[in-house]
Design an enzyme around this catalytic site. Structure first.
Site, PDB file in Angstrom:
ATOM      1  N   PHE A  85       1.898  -3.459   3.955  1.00  0.00           N
ATOM      2  CA  PHE A  85       2.193  -4.760   4.537  1.00  0.00           C
ATOM      3  C   PHE A  85       3.694  -5.022   4.433  1.00  0.00           C
ATOM      4  CE2 PHE A  85      -2.133  -7.120   3.884  1.00  0.00           C
ATOM      5  CZ  PHE A  85      -2.710  -6.294   4.828  1.00  0.00           C
ATOM      6  N   CYS A 112       0.803  -1.224   0.000  1.00  0.00           N
ATOM      7  CA  CYS A 112       0.000   0.000   0.000  1.00  0.00           C
ATOM      8  C   CYS A 112       0.836   1.274   0.000  1.00  0.00           C
ATOM      9  CB  CYS A 112      -0.942  -0.007   1.197  1.00  0.00           C
ATOM     10  SG  CYS A 112      -1.919  -1.509   1.304  1.00  0.00           S
ATOM     11  N   HIS A 123      -2.681   7.849   6.176  1.00  0.00           N
ATOM     12  CA  HIS A 123      -2.896   6.534   5.564  1.00  0.00           C
ATOM     13  C   HIS A 123      -4.310   6.055   5.896  1.00  0.00           C
ATOM     14  CE1 HIS A 123      -1.870   2.778   3.734  1.00  0.00           C
ATOM     15  NE2 HIS A 123      -2.038   2.098   4.859  1.00  0.00           N
ATOM     16  N   HIS A 183      -9.771   1.942  -0.333  1.00  0.00           N
ATOM     17  CA  HIS A 183      -8.307   1.785  -0.286  1.00  0.00           C
ATOM     18  C   HIS A 183      -7.819   1.228  -1.617  1.00  0.00           C
ATOM     19  CE1 HIS A 183      -4.316   1.179   0.871  1.00  0.00           C
ATOM     20  NE2 HIS A 183      -4.450   0.371   1.920  1.00  0.00           N
ATOM     21  N   LYS A 216      -9.476   7.925   2.192  1.00  0.00           N
ATOM     22  CA  LYS A 216      -9.938   6.561   1.931  1.00  0.00           C
ATOM     23  C   LYS A 216     -11.388   6.394   2.385  1.00  0.00           C
ATOM     24  CE  LYS A 216      -5.464   4.134   2.159  1.00  0.00           C
ATOM     25  NZ  LYS A 216      -4.555   5.257   2.469  1.00  0.00           N
ATOM     26  N   GLU A 238      -1.327   5.038  13.751  1.00  0.00           N
ATOM     27  CA  GLU A 238      -0.964   6.248  13.023  1.00  0.00           C
ATOM     28  C   GLU A 238      -1.230   7.483  13.875  1.00  0.00           C
ATOM     29  OE1 GLU A 238      -1.327   8.304   8.607  1.00  0.00           O
ATOM     30  OE2 GLU A 238      -2.800   6.770   9.181  1.00  0.00           O
TER      31      GLU A 238
END
Length: 411
Positions: free
Chosen positions: A397, A163, A303, A338, A333, A314
């Site tokens: 990831f 991502c 994010h 996403h 998002k 975050e």
């Protein structure tokens, strides 16, 4: 001294719009783009919702022969690149072709082609597998075909960092220009992973929202009732240019990229560390690279995936970096879903429009804020505010992180 890098063109195709500006307008309005999956029969799936690019017909952008040879993610990349290229007004000539490069990434690549071709292999045999199967699934083929289309002969690469992919594509393209290896880079990311195998896999990880009965509110970053992200698709592409090169040809400058940061968590294949160490360091690295201080950042495009752990971590990382001077932040998002490997580029484009218009895009569906996500996340409605420096976060990831600082252009 590093060369200054500016953005002279942007292009996007997303669940929120078929162009960069249409995407921005719908994000700014707080329009949720999540709905029932229509790209395949999801009736037996635990997750039946996604944020699709609706009514996409590749034949509106390319001929049938070309469209059949390439995967949906490459089609998206070509569409976004064409918009960005036209906006930039750039012309490729024999004299400048070797100084223009491409860096387009994808987190997953040609999954549609992979699933379709595997079905063909099982049902019709190996002789019926298309000779274009391999080129259609390879992630760097998006960069390769864009290079071929425009005749650009400079650096040609792809990043694959889940991502964080397209933020790394933009950041590494920025560095390529910084150090003089190219004058112009066409960069970003594309993704088309709304497929049976992908949805089943992410659902098995319990990464996706299962709010099937209320898709419009399924993506709800920082809300106490968030239960996972919504899969999106599309592409975002930018034209980055060395400042003097852009000025010499009279290009319209949208903004400047001032800083880029990278970090690794070294913690877990999918979960962030509880202390927020990786996200904290990547933001610090970007601010340092820009020659700024944390208090110089006016807005953060987070994010913010709408996952229980990710949003909380975050938030903690932002607090550690910015202390008692935390700027407003939001997760777009919540509108687009996403977009995985395309997320960073699309969110970067949204951040650029935020700078240009002086508008903070909202985090929608934030009705019941999580006490552990207690920042100003611009809930539910956009807000007017003059922005000079904005930071955009992308975490992937494997513990891979990227942050980019977009700033208003000043002589």
């Amino acid at each position: 001294m590093k060369k200054r890098v500016v953005v002279t063109g942007v292009g996007a195709i997303t669940p929120a719009g078929k162009t960069a500006f249409e995407t921005w307008e719908n994000v700014k309005k707080g329009k949720s783009c999540t709905g029932n999956i229509t790209l395949f029969d999801a009736s037996n799936m635990p997750v039946k919702i996604a944020a699709e690019v609706k009514d996409f017909d590749p034949l509106q952008y390319m001929d049938k022969k070309e469209a059949r040879k390439i995967d949906r993610f490459i089609q998206f990349a070509m569409v976004a690149a064409d918009e960005a290229f036209k906006m930039s007004g750039l012309s490729i000539t024999p004299e400048n072709a070797e100084r223009v490069g491409v860096g387009i990434g994808s987190g997953i690549g040609g999954l549609n082609s992979l699933e379709d071709s595997h079905k063909t292999l099982l049902e019709r045999g190996p002789s019926r597998v298309s000779p274009f199967f391999i080129p259609s699934i390879i992630i760097n083929m998006a960069s390769g075909l864009i290079s071929i289309k425009y005749g650009v002969k400079g650096p040609n690469f792809s990043t694959v960092t889940a991502c964080a992919t397209s933020s790394h594509s933009i950041g590494m393209s920025y560095r390529i220009i910084n150090y003089g290896d190219a004058d112009v880079m066409i960069c970003g990311g594309a993704e088309a992973a709304i497929t049976p195998l992908s949805i089943a896999g992410f659902a098995s990880m319990r990464a996706l929202s299962t709010r099937n009965d209320d898709p419009l509110t399924a993506s709800r970053p920082y809300d106490l009732e968030r239960d996972g992200f919504v899969m999106g698709e599309g592409a975002g592409v930018m034209i980055l240019e060395e400042l003097e090169h852009a000025k010499k040809r009279g290009a319209k400058i949208l903004c400047e990229i001032k800083g880029f940061g990278q970090s690794g968590d070294a913690f877990h294949i999918s979960a962030p560390s509880e202390d927020g160490d990786g996200p904290m360091r990547v933001m610090i690295n970007a601010v340092k690279d820009a020659g700024l201080k944390p208090e110089d950042i006016d807005y953060i495009n987070t994010h913010g995936t709408s996952t229980p752990a990710g949003d909380k971590i975050e938030t903690l990382a932002i607090k550690k970096v910015f202390g008692d001077k935390i700027p407003p932040a939001s997760s777009t998002k919540s509108e687009t879903g996403h977009l995985l490997g395309a997320a960073g580029a699309v969110e970067g484009i949204v951040t650029i429009y935020s700078l240009l218009e002086g508008v903070l895009p909202p985090t929608i569906n934030l009705k019941n804020p999580d006490p552990e996500c207690d920042l100003d996340y611009v809930p539910n409605e956009c807000r007017k505010m003059n922005i000079k420096n904005a930071l955009s976060n992308s975490f992937g990831f494997g513990g891979t992180n990227a942050s980019i600082i977009f700033s208003k252009y000043e002589e």
